[in-house]
Design a protein around this motif. Structure first.
Motif: not given
Ligand SMILES: NC(=O)c1ccc[n+]([C@@H]2O[C@H](COP(=O)([O-])OP(=O)(O)OC[C@H]3O[C@@H](n4cnc5c(N)ncnc54)[C@H](OP(=O)(O)O)[C@@H]3O)[C@@H](O)[C@H]2O)c1
Length: 343
Positions: A3-5, A9-13, A74-75, A132-134
């Motif tokens: 889940k974390r990955d 992944f989507w936050m990087q997008r 929604v990210y 997430v990816l703060e």
């Protein structure tokens, strides 16, 4: 992917989409939004420029009519806004369209939003995950965060240096250090950052235009520090083709695109206030060595970008400033290496 990955992944997008707005969104942040269901993108969007729709609105528009499916997530890399600015609040729009799960990289420190968007969503029963990816999101929005939390632009010192660490000839003769790819990159930076500043000796020796001529249309504000107004009017930087500020000790006036700005003995606060009023949240100091060193000594330097030649070795000259920083990014160009540090 666990889940974390998946979230990363989507936050990087989102961050990749958000970065497309660089150069257009100031004084607003860079924001990207992706709506994901069953590991597929349903829709995505990003904030293109100030005054235009926010990333969440772009993504929801791209999704078309109807509700966001209840099993979709929604990210978005910044807390959705909760206030009426130039556009209505995104948190309300997400609620109206039935969002049930939202993943956010970081809170928005802008006082009208700060936590209110997340609170509204949580109180309305939306499952909200933050952080997430703060760190990556904070770095991406460093210009916006500096303007909102410190009332001053993010200050980038940039220079070109030889492979043996020199950035100017001792005689003052102009010598080209960087290759064509580095020139192109510099013009891209000129399309992305708010203002570019040089000291008066650089104008005398190099006669730079300080405009962006190789990467789209966007022009930065040109800034020259000329304390006693010694520079002749025929220097290229005074050609009226772009907004130009002349920081000097005593004179304030405006003529066409030229603005003389008196700073007395307080250059930094006068410059930063003017940029803040102008909605500009990043400043690149392009040299020369004396001007760069004054910014370093003042403590008003946040980032350093070095274009280091792979080929030029001079053996002597004026050395590039010394500093302690954290290496953030590197890039290999044809004739040069690029190093980006945070301070
Ligand atoms: N390699 C590179 O990336 C690069 C980039 C730019 C320039 N250069 C080279 O650098 C050389 C010129 O550099 P330089 O160090 O001699 O001069 P400079 O940094 O271009 O100009 C220095 C002058 O600007 C004024 N100034 C700058 N910051 C100020 C501040 N915070 N407060 C008050 N005044 C300020 C001062 O004028 P006053 O003396 O009147 O007080 C100062 O002496 C040239 O040879 C040029 O080719 C190299």
């Amino acid at each position: 992917m666990d889940k974390r990955d998946t979230h990363d992944f989507w936050m990087q997008r989102c961050l990749t989409l958000a970065a497309r707005g660089l150069g257009g969104t100031a004084p607003n942040p860079l924001v990207g939004c992706v709506i994901v269901r069953n590991e597929c993108i349903l829709a995505e969007g990003w904030h293109h420029r100030a005054g235009e729709p926010h990333a969440e609105v772009e993504a929801i528009r791209a999704m078309g009519e109807g509700q966001i499916p209840s099993d979709a997530t929604v990210y978005v890399n910044l807390e959705p806004c909760a206030h009426f600015g130039k556009t209505p609040p995104c948190a309300n729009l997400l609620l109206e369209r039935g969002a049930s799960r939202i993943v956010v990289a970081m809170q928005d420190p802008f006082p009208d939003v700060h936590g209110k968007g997340l609170e509204l969503l949580r109180q309305s029963g939306v499952h909200v995950l933050t952080g997430v990816l703060e760190a990556e999101a904070t770095w991406l929005n460093r210009r916006f965060l500096s303007a909102v939390t410190r009332n001053r632009p993010w200050v980038i010192l940039k220079w070109a240096e030889t492979a043996d660490g020199y950035m100017a000839d001792e005689s003052g003769i102009r010598r080209q250090i960087s290759g064509p790819s580095a020139q192109l990159l510099l013009h891209r930076w000129r399309s992305e950052e708010g203002a570019f500043l040089v000291g008066k000796n650089t104008v005398i020796h190099d006669n730079p235009l300080l405009t962006n001529r190789l990467y789209g249309e966007k022009q930065p504000v040109r800034i020259v520090v000329d304390p006693k107004l010694e520079l002749p009017a025929y220097m290229s930087v005074f050609n009226n083709q772009a907004q130009t500020w002349v920081l000097n000790e005593a004179v304030s006036r405006i003529s066409g695109n030229l603005r003389w700005m008196a700073y007395g003995h307080n250059l930094f606060p006068v410059l930063f206030d003017a940029m803040h009023e102008d909605g500009s949240n990043s400043l690149v100091v392009e040299g020369g060595p004396v001007t760069l060193q004054r910014f370093l000594n003042s403590g008003y330097a946040d980032e350093i970008r070095i274009l280091r030649s792979k080929k030029q070795r001079w053996g002597s000259g004026i050395p590039a400033p010394a500093f302690h920083g954290t290496l953030r990014e590197t890039q290999a160009l044809h004739d040069d290496d690029v190093f980006i540090y945070s301070l």
